[in-house]
Design an enzyme around this catalytic site. Structure first.
Site, PDB file in Angstrom:
ATOM      1  N   ASP A 267     -43.031 -13.252  25.261  1.00 18.23           N
ATOM      2  CA  ASP A 267     -43.835 -12.340  24.426  1.00 18.23           C
ATOM      3  C   ASP A 267     -43.005 -11.601  23.380  1.00 18.23           C
ATOM      4  O   ASP A 267     -43.502 -10.698  22.716  1.00 18.23           O
ATOM      5  CB  ASP A 267     -44.528 -11.295  25.321  1.00 18.23           C
ATOM      6  CG  ASP A 267     -45.597 -11.929  26.178  1.00 18.23           C
ATOM      7  OD1 ASP A 267     -46.075 -13.019  25.808  1.00 18.23           O
ATOM      8  OD2 ASP A 267     -45.944 -11.350  27.223  1.00 18.23           O
TER       9      ASP A 267
ATOM     10  N   HIS B 158     -17.494 -20.574  10.710  1.00 18.54           N
ATOM     11  CA  HIS B 158     -18.737 -19.857  11.014  1.00 18.54           C
ATOM     12  C   HIS B 158     -18.719 -19.287  12.431  1.00 18.54           C
ATOM     13  O   HIS B 158     -19.736 -19.300  13.136  1.00 18.54           O
ATOM     14  CB  HIS B 158     -19.954 -20.758  10.791  1.00 18.54           C
ATOM     15  CG  HIS B 158     -20.268 -20.939   9.335  1.00 18.54           C
ATOM     16  ND1 HIS B 158     -21.155 -21.867   8.860  1.00 18.54           N
ATOM     17  CD2 HIS B 158     -19.798 -20.301   8.241  1.00 18.54           C
ATOM     18  CE1 HIS B 158     -21.212 -21.798   7.532  1.00 18.54           C
ATOM     19  NE2 HIS B 158     -20.391 -20.853   7.138  1.00 18.54           N
TER      20      HIS B 158
ATOM     21  N   ASP C  62     -16.458 -11.001   8.253  1.00 17.06           N
ATOM     22  CA  ASP C  62     -17.373 -11.434   7.183  1.00 17.06           C
ATOM     23  C   ASP C  62     -18.728 -10.861   7.559  1.00 17.06           C
ATOM     24  O   ASP C  62     -19.387 -11.357   8.479  1.00 17.06           O
ATOM     25  CB  ASP C  62     -17.395 -12.972   7.120  1.00 17.06           C
ATOM     26  CG  ASP C  62     -18.252 -13.497   5.974  1.00 17.06           C
ATOM     27  OD1 ASP C  62     -19.055 -12.727   5.401  1.00 17.06           O
ATOM     28  OD2 ASP C  62     -18.124 -14.697   5.661  1.00 17.06           O
TER      29      ASP C  62
ATOM     30  N   ASP D  27     -22.405  -9.601   0.909  1.00 12.34           N
ATOM     31  CA  ASP D  27     -21.643 -10.639   1.618  1.00 12.34           C
ATOM     32  C   ASP D  27     -20.165 -10.372   1.356  1.00 12.34           C
ATOM     33  O   ASP D  27     -19.641 -10.731   0.306  1.00 12.34           O
ATOM     34  CB  ASP D  27     -22.081 -12.014   1.082  1.00 12.34           C
ATOM     35  CG  ASP D  27     -21.414 -13.171   1.823  1.00 12.34           C
ATOM     36  OD1 ASP D  27     -20.739 -12.908   2.839  1.00 12.34           O
ATOM     37  OD2 ASP D  27     -21.583 -14.322   1.389  1.00 12.34           O
TER      38      ASP D  27
ATOM     39  N   HIS E 135     -13.456 -24.986   1.961  1.00  8.40           N
ATOM     40  CA  HIS E 135     -14.799 -24.632   1.472  1.00  8.40           C
ATOM     41  C   HIS E 135     -14.745 -24.264  -0.007  1.00  8.40           C
ATOM     42  O   HIS E 135     -13.673 -24.192  -0.600  1.00  8.40           O
ATOM     43  CB  HIS E 135     -15.425 -23.515   2.308  1.00  8.40           C
ATOM     44  CG  HIS E 135     -14.643 -22.223   2.339  1.00  8.40           C
ATOM     45  ND1 HIS E 135     -14.628 -21.332   1.280  1.00  8.40           N
ATOM     46  CD2 HIS E 135     -13.861 -21.669   3.303  1.00  8.40           C
ATOM     47  CE1 HIS E 135     -13.886 -20.292   1.601  1.00  8.40           C
ATOM     48  NE2 HIS E 135     -13.391 -20.474   2.818  1.00  8.40           N
TER      49      HIS E 135
ATOM     50  N   HIS F  23     -20.872 -18.720  -3.952  1.00  8.93           N
ATOM     51  CA  HIS F  23     -22.274 -19.152  -4.026  1.00  8.93           C
ATOM     52  C   HIS F  23     -23.062 -18.037  -4.690  1.00  8.93           C
ATOM     53  O   HIS F  23     -22.596 -16.896  -4.766  1.00  8.93           O
ATOM     54  CB  HIS F  23     -22.809 -19.435  -2.608  1.00  8.93           C
ATOM     55  CG  HIS F  23     -22.512 -18.348  -1.608  1.00  8.93           C
ATOM     56  ND1 HIS F  23     -23.257 -17.181  -1.528  1.00  8.93           N
ATOM     57  CD2 HIS F  23     -21.529 -18.197  -0.690  1.00  8.93           C
ATOM     58  CE1 HIS F  23     -22.754 -16.408  -0.580  1.00  8.93           C
ATOM     59  NE2 HIS F  23     -21.684 -16.982  -0.069  1.00  8.93           N
TER      60      HIS F  23
ATOM     61  N   HIS G  63     -27.002 -17.026   0.798  1.00 11.03           N
ATOM     62  CA  HIS G  63     -26.722 -18.210  -0.038  1.00 11.03           C
ATOM     63  C   HIS G  63     -27.944 -18.337  -0.923  1.00 11.03           C
ATOM     64  O   HIS G  63     -28.919 -18.987  -0.569  1.00 11.03           O
ATOM     65  CB  HIS G  63     -26.517 -19.461   0.817  1.00 11.03           C
ATOM     66  CG  HIS G  63     -25.240 -19.410   1.601  1.00 11.03           C
ATOM     67  ND1 HIS G  63     -24.871 -20.373   2.498  1.00 11.03           N
ATOM     68  CD2 HIS G  63     -24.220 -18.508   1.614  1.00 11.03           C
ATOM     69  CE1 HIS G  63     -23.684 -20.067   3.030  1.00 11.03           C
ATOM     70  NE2 HIS G  63     -23.277 -18.940   2.504  1.00 11.03           N
TER      71      HIS G  63
ATOM     72  N   GLU H  43     -14.812 -16.083  -2.833  1.00 11.13           N
ATOM     73  CA  GLU H  43     -14.316 -15.997  -1.463  1.00 11.13           C
ATOM     74  C   GLU H  43     -13.323 -17.080  -1.076  1.00 11.13           C
ATOM     75  O   GLU H  43     -13.582 -17.866  -0.168  1.00 11.13           O
ATOM     76  CB  GLU H  43     -15.499 -16.014  -0.492  1.00 11.13           C
ATOM     77  CG  GLU H  43     -16.512 -17.135  -0.725  1.00 11.13           C
ATOM     78  CD  GLU H  43     -17.659 -17.081   0.293  1.00 11.13           C
ATOM     79  OE1 GLU H  43     -17.349 -17.050   1.490  1.00 11.13           O
ATOM     80  OE2 GLU H  43     -18.826 -17.076  -0.110  1.00 11.13           O
TER      81      GLU H  43
ATOM     82  N   TYR I 196      -6.754 -21.290   6.017  1.00 12.34           N
ATOM     83  CA  TYR I 196      -6.981 -21.384   7.461  1.00 12.34           C
ATOM     84  C   TYR I 196      -5.971 -22.360   8.042  1.00 12.34           C
ATOM     85  O   TYR I 196      -6.015 -23.558   7.728  1.00 12.34           O
ATOM     86  CB  TYR I 196      -8.415 -21.861   7.738  1.00 12.34           C
ATOM     87  CG  TYR I 196      -9.437 -21.093   6.923  1.00 12.34           C
ATOM     88  CD1 TYR I 196      -9.966 -19.882   7.387  1.00 12.34           C
ATOM     89  CD2 TYR I 196      -9.831 -21.548   5.653  1.00 12.34           C
ATOM     90  CE1 TYR I 196     -10.880 -19.161   6.622  1.00 12.34           C
ATOM     91  CE2 TYR I 196     -10.737 -20.826   4.885  1.00 12.34           C
ATOM     92  CZ  TYR I 196     -11.256 -19.641   5.374  1.00 12.34           C
ATOM     93  OH  TYR I 196     -12.136 -18.926   4.607  1.00 12.34           O
TER      94      TYR I 196
ATOM     95  N   ARG J 135      -9.686 -14.852   4.716  1.00 14.32           N
ATOM     96  CA  ARG J 135     -10.642 -15.018   3.613  1.00 14.32           C
ATOM     97  C   ARG J 135     -10.846 -13.638   3.000  1.00 14.32           C
ATOM     98  O   ARG J 135     -10.821 -12.628   3.705  1.00 14.32           O
ATOM     99  CB  ARG J 135     -11.975 -15.589   4.109  1.00 14.32           C
ATOM    100  CG  ARG J 135     -13.012 -15.769   3.002  1.00 14.32           C
ATOM    101  CD  ARG J 135     -14.192 -16.668   3.392  1.00 14.32           C
ATOM    102  NE  ARG J 135     -14.990 -16.169   4.489  1.00 14.32           N
ATOM    103  CZ  ARG J 135     -14.963 -16.629   5.718  1.00 14.32           C
ATOM    104  NH1 ARG J 135     -14.158 -17.619   6.033  1.00 14.32           N
ATOM    105  NH2 ARG J 135     -15.724 -16.102   6.665  1.00 14.32           N
TER     106      ARG J 135
ATOM    107  N   GLU K 150     -13.549 -11.873   0.312  1.00 14.53           N
ATOM    108  CA  GLU K 150     -14.822 -12.173  -0.367  1.00 14.53           C
ATOM    109  C   GLU K 150     -15.425 -10.925  -0.992  1.00 14.53           C
ATOM    110  O   GLU K 150     -15.595  -9.900  -0.330  1.00 14.53           O
ATOM    111  CB  GLU K 150     -15.808 -12.752   0.653  1.00 14.53           C
ATOM    112  CG  GLU K 150     -17.198 -12.993   0.084  1.00 14.53           C
ATOM    113  CD  GLU K 150     -18.134 -13.696   1.061  1.00 14.53           C
ATOM    114  OE1 GLU K 150     -17.959 -13.520   2.283  1.00 14.53           O
ATOM    115  OE2 GLU K 150     -19.029 -14.408   0.590  1.00 14.53           O
TER     116      GLU K 150
HETATM  117  N1  GLY Z   1     -21.231 -15.101   5.025  1.00 14.05           N
HETATM  118  C1  GLY Z   1     -21.481 -16.421   4.626  1.00 14.05           C
HETATM  119  C2  GLY Z   1     -20.664 -16.800   3.476  1.00 14.05           C
HETATM  120  O1  GLY Z   1     -19.686 -16.156   3.187  1.00 14.05           O
HETATM  121  O2  GLY Z   1     -20.977 -17.706   2.761  1.00 14.05           O
HETATM  122 MN    MN Z   2     -20.291 -15.908   1.104  1.00  9.35          MN
HETATM  123 MN    MN Z   3     -19.389 -14.160   3.726  1.00  8.76          MN
END
Ligand code: GLY
Ligand code: MN
Ligand code: MN
Length: 436
Positions: A36, A240, A257, A268, A347, A351, A358, A381, A385, A403, A405
């Site tokens: 529920d 992730h 992050d 972000d 990566h 974005h 995103h 970003e 790694y 990272r 960002e």
């Molecule tokens: N937090 C997801 C990214 O940095 O794309």
């Molecule tokens: Mn991002």
């Molecule tokens: Mn991020």
């Protein structure tokens, strides 16, 4: 957000749809978590962008040039029992009075009314392939209209992706939207600073996540824009990572992050800092390299530059730096061409950012990278790694994930970093952590 803003958006949409066509857009579902219990409701971003209506079980219909009204909202009828248990909902009256729908109908009557709205329309715009139930319904409504062809009614002969229009609109942020993005960015940046201040060895990653949640919620950002990544030591090499369950160790870095959502607009931010407040020498060297790459990438962002330039700049700086530090060997140009940097940087550099973390919007037009224009918002970003079991490099570099960002608004003559308040330089981070 003022209702005039939503009205303006609908007007632009109606113009682009063109008379003789129709558009349909469904709300998000209220998803079940278990039995529920539901997940907190989050409206579909396109739907909210055009309606400001924050309820499930709704369908917006746009019919340019229709005399009885161009904007129709199908929604739940007001139910006093539901109001008693779950609280306010607009009902049909609220849909017209508070959300400026020209006409409102019960969602339960959708299947009866929709075919008549589709009669004699040429094109049906809707988000094709996003919601299996809506796909099925649209087909069924169109076939109902076809079934009446002998009466002289003409059925739509084309379906088209509504996103093409709406996402192009969403890519360019209005001053009202920038206000919300700015607020999300500022609160989230302060949350990152707070995390640096409370961080110490022995705490668990989830305790730092709790600090962020506490700060965001306390500032009125009631949801995270995405699940927070709070990754100590080598956990940062899992891009992730969201388990957030490990104990923080002295000597490790912590990568966070996380960003809050302000009235449907996301921040972000990633920051990486030493658990105990001081970078070791290898950590500092790699951190400074990522920071140099990030600053160089941000410096590329201005009207007229293309989407790919910040990424290519970041890759060039990182590759040169990895050679200088001895993690890669060879000629920089060739290493880039052969994508050798991907062993440590796998990566993209950013974005679009907006209602969705995103966010929507094409990255290429006619197979050419998109040109930046004022009002676009993106993340920058870069990262490095180096897994703890990496055999290719000296052991001192292993188990380090970094990272950095930020969220960047393209302005008339360059760009503005909306998240600049989060400590970023080695000195700023060490000073902030030392003072706490
Ligand atoms: N937090 C997801 C990214 O940095 O794309
Ligand atoms: Mn991002
Ligand atoms: Mn991020």
């Amino acid at each position: 957000m003022k209702s005039s803003e939503f009205k303006k958006r609908r007007k632009r949409l109606l113009q682009q749809l063109g008379v003789g066509n129709i558009a349909l857009l469904a709300s998000a579902d209220h998803c079940v978590r278990n039995r529920d219990v539901h997940y907190p409701f989050r409206q579909d971003s396109d739907f909210f962008y055009l309606t400001g209506f924050n309820e499930p079980d709704a369908l917006a219909v746009f019919v340019p040039g229709r005399e009885q009204g161009e904007y129709l909202l199908f929604c739940r009828e007001f139910d006093p029992t539901k109001a008693l248990w779950e609280g306010a909902h607009a009902g049909l009256q609220g849909a017209t009075r508070d959300y400026a729908a020209d006409q409102a109908f019960p969602i339960t009557e959708m299947d009866t009314i929709l075919p008549s709205l589709l009669e004699d329309k040429s094109k049906v715009f809707y988000p094709m392939g996003r919601d299996a139930e809506l796909d099925r319904k649209v087909q069924a409504w169109i076939s109902t209209v076809r079934g009446k062809s002998r009466t002289g009614v003409v059925a739509p002969n084309e379906v088209a992706a509504l996103e093409r229009i709406v996402h192009e609109m969403r890519l360019f942020k209005s001053p009202e939207e920038i206000k919300l993005l700015r607020r999300a960015a500022e609160v989230s940046a302060a949350g990152h600073n707070k995390a640096m201040q409370v961080c110490k060895a022995g705490l668990y990653e989830y305790q730092i996540e709790a600090e962020l949640t506490y700060h965001f919620n306390g500032e009125g950002l009631r949801a995270m824009a995405y699940p927070a990544i709070v990754a100590g030591g080598e956990n940062a090499c899992t891009l992730h990572y969201t388990d957030n369950g490990s104990k923080l160790k002295h000597g490790d870095l912590l990568l966070i992050d996380a960003g809050g959502e302000c009235n449907h607009y996301a921040a972000d931010i990633t920051r990486t800092f030493p658990v105990s407040g001081r970078f070791s020498e290898p950590q500092r060297l790699l951190y400074q390299l990522v920071l140099d790459a990030q600053l160089a990438a941000i410096a590329q962002i201005k009207p007229g530059a293309t989407w790919i330039e910040p990424h290519e700049t970041a890759v060039a700086v990182l590759t040169q730096g990895l050679v200088n530090l001895g993690l890669l060997k060879g000629r920089v140009k060739k290493l880039i061409k052969d994508e050798k940097y991907k062993a440590f940087y796998m990566h993209r550099t950013g974005h679009w950012l907006g209602m969705d973390v995103h966010d929507v919007g094409d990255y290429k037009i006619a197979q050419q990278w998109r040109v930046f224009e004022p009002g676009m918002v993106l993340t920058v970003e870069p990262g490095l790694y180096i897994p703890s079991d990496c055999k290719k490099v000296d052991g001192q570099w292993c188990g380090i994930g970094i990272r950095i960002e930020d969220d960047v608004l393209v302005t008339a003559d360059g760009c503005e970093v909306l998240t600049a308040a989060a400590a970023k330089s080695v000195d700023a981070i060490e000073a902030l952590m030392e003072a706490s």
